[in-house]
Design a protein around this motif. Sequence first.
Motif, short mmCIF file in Angstrom:
data_model
loop_
_atom_site.label_atom_id
_atom_site.label_comp_id
_atom_site.label_asym_id
_atom_site.label_seq_id
_atom_site.Cartn_x
_atom_site.Cartn_y
_atom_site.Cartn_z
N ILE A 394 37.28 35.41 -27.17
CA ILE A 394 36.68 35.56 -26.05
C ILE A 394 36.58 36.96 -25.64
O ILE A 394 35.35 37.59 -25.11
CB ILE A 394 37.28 35.07 -24.62
CG1 ILE A 394 36.52 34.81 -23.55
CG2 ILE A 394 38.44 35.64 -24.33
CD1 ILE A 394 35.14 33.95 -23.73
N ILE A 395 37.31 37.87 -25.79
CA ILE A 395 37.11 39.46 -25.83
C ILE A 395 36.00 39.94 -26.76
O ILE A 395 35.16 40.55 -26.11
CB ILE A 395 38.45 40.31 -26.06
CG1 ILE A 395 39.48 39.82 -24.74
CG2 ILE A 395 38.42 41.75 -25.95
CD1 ILE A 395 40.94 40.34 -25.09
N PHE A 396 36.09 39.68 -27.86
CA PHE A 396 35.17 39.90 -28.85
C PHE A 396 33.73 39.37 -28.43
O PHE A 396 32.76 40.07 -28.49
CB PHE A 396 35.20 39.12 -30.22
CG PHE A 396 34.26 39.75 -31.32
CD1 PHE A 396 34.29 40.91 -31.83
CD2 PHE A 396 33.30 38.78 -31.59
CE1 PHE A 396 33.46 41.27 -32.79
CE2 PHE A 396 32.35 39.12 -32.59
CZ PHE A 396 32.57 40.38 -33.20
N SER A 397 33.47 38.07 -27.75
CA SER A 397 32.41 37.81 -27.10
C SER A 397 31.96 38.54 -26.06
O SER A 397 30.54 39.05 -26.00
CB SER A 397 32.65 36.25 -26.55
OG SER A 397 32.67 35.44 -27.90
N TYR A 398 32.89 39.22 -25.34
CA TYR A 398 32.73 40.03 -24.14
C TYR A 398 32.02 41.22 -24.60
O TYR A 398 30.97 41.87 -24.19
CB TYR A 398 33.76 40.22 -23.17
CG TYR A 398 33.64 39.10 -22.00
CD1 TYR A 398 33.64 39.52 -20.97
CD2 TYR A 398 33.86 37.95 -22.31
CE1 TYR A 398 33.64 38.82 -19.80
CE2 TYR A 398 33.73 36.88 -21.31
CZ TYR A 398 33.77 37.46 -19.78
OH TYR A 398 33.99 36.68 -18.77
N LEU A 399 32.78 41.94 -25.86
CA LEU A 399 32.22 42.97 -26.42
C LEU A 399 30.87 42.95 -27.04
O LEU A 399 29.92 43.74 -26.68
CB LEU A 399 33.19 43.31 -27.60
CG LEU A 399 34.53 44.21 -27.08
CD1 LEU A 399 35.84 44.17 -28.20
CD2 LEU A 399 34.06 45.49 -26.53
N MET A 400 30.44 41.83 -27.62
CA MET A 400 29.47 41.73 -28.14
C MET A 400 28.24 41.58 -27.02
O MET A 400 27.16 42.27 -27.38
CB MET A 400 29.28 40.58 -29.12
CG MET A 400 29.98 40.74 -30.46
SD MET A 400 29.36 42.08 -31.44
CE MET A 400 30.63 43.37 -31.01
N THR A 401 28.49 40.70 -26.41
CA THR A 401 27.58 40.64 -25.05
C THR A 401 27.36 41.84 -24.35
O THR A 401 25.93 42.17 -24.25
CB THR A 401 28.00 39.75 -24.04
OG1 THR A 401 28.45 38.37 -24.91
CG2 THR A 401 27.14 39.16 -23.02
N PHE A 402 28.24 42.62 -24.22
CA PHE A 402 27.98 44.02 -23.52
C PHE A 402 27.38 44.97 -24.36
O PHE A 402 26.47 45.56 -23.94
CB PHE A 402 29.50 44.55 -22.92
CG PHE A 402 29.06 45.70 -22.16
CD1 PHE A 402 28.61 45.60 -20.65
CD2 PHE A 402 29.27 46.99 -22.56
CE1 PHE A 402 28.45 46.90 -19.96
CE2 PHE A 402 29.27 48.13 -21.74
CZ PHE A 402 28.62 47.97 -20.58
N THR A 403 27.53 44.93 -25.51
CA THR A 403 26.73 45.69 -26.50
C THR A 403 25.51 45.43 -26.73
O THR A 403 24.42 46.16 -26.82
CB THR A 403 27.56 45.41 -27.99
OG1 THR A 403 28.85 45.83 -28.06
CG2 THR A 403 26.84 46.28 -29.17
#
Length: 450
Positions: A394-403
């Motif tokens: 879920i943290i990786f998903s947030y990182l990718m979405t913000f990227t």
Amino acid sequence: MRKFSDLFQPHPDPNLRLTWNAAQLGVLLFSVLPLLGIINLVFTLLVGCRQKFRELIRRPLNWGFAIFSLWLIINSFFAYQPAESFLGLAHFLPAFFFFAVFSELIQTPAQMRRLAWLMVIPGSIVVILGLGQLFLGWSEPEFLQAILAWTMTASGNPLGRMSANFMYANILAIYLLIVFVLGLGLWLDEWQLKNHHHRRIFGNYTSARFSPFRLSFLSFTIFCSGIGIVLSSSRNAWAIALLGALALAIYQGWHWLTAAVVGMAVSVFWAAFGPAPMGQWLRAIIPHYFWARINEQLYPDRIPASLRTSQWEFAWTMIQQRPWTGWGLRNFTPLYQAKTQFWLGHPHNLLLMFASETGIPATIFFYSLIGWIMAQAVLLMNQYSFDQERDKLIIFSYLMTFTACILFNMLDISMFEVRVNIPAWILISAMTGVVYHHRSGWAKSDRPFF
């Protein structure tokens, strides 16, 4: 039958339960019923600030944004058009306040997961509105305009491009990008539940169980958001959606999907720019809508002042003339109009806009704050053990979405639409909050949304 209160995820701190409930309701309503959503979010900010004021003023990161805010205020006095610059503060100062409160309110990966659901759920409704707009001539009902706070034009804005209840097609595109990438992350999260019913989370067996309904709903929402991105005709969004899917496929180790995404991207690009005979053969297979949009054949009569290259060249000239202080917020527009007699709200590049309007030092300072947050989120991911894979995801998903938001703003600027600006700040606030609280004991509750 579930009680209404059961629809809200409890907060790890019982004192913040009401504030957290208001935040959840506000995020859920925000994209479709923005007026009701903003009422709940304003309540969250005011009550949350009162409850956590001491913690807020002790956070070094909040001091960083306070210093940047002070610079923007002082800089506005010396802007080319001070009145425009002071108006521009409305896009930044409330967002920094929002960041400070939400980064204190969000403390666990379970909360991140809940917020992701709340942002993804309305996505299919927005796309249905957009389909009605394009193919049935829907527009916002006049008698409900004050309540709905929509900007919905029949046949889209620009004409023929889906904009749904947003002011412009590109704004819809970045909103749907957020839904699409977060939705993919949640889909993978649900897929992990399907394959690992007894994974340990936070040292205990998770209470979350696989739900075919949730997986089906996510599949439908991802499909809808993908259709919406295509019909928004945003080349920027098309490319970033593929990159987001590619990143999650690589993370999951699905090499077949990685190869498929890369092959699709290369084929469309080659159809747009590749020489014969391969390019001609691909143009016969790939729909004209895609490759002609990429190489500008779909809209061939654009005036020079509307091109991004013209805007970037002018912004670069502004930077060279005032590298230290910039020209003031919102001052690109009057300067560009005076030179080209063409009105344009921004230079279609957030980095160039910041540098030309606030100066190079302020731009470096702001991006350093954002970069520090993302770096800390990456470091936190690397600290997770094997039995915390869902939280890492879920943290990786947030990182990718913000990227994805960052990349989109390299070719456009979305921060002037509050329904896109707020979700972006939710993403960065959530990562910051989890980094702040990762040693303080996370809540064990990980109940599914449904």
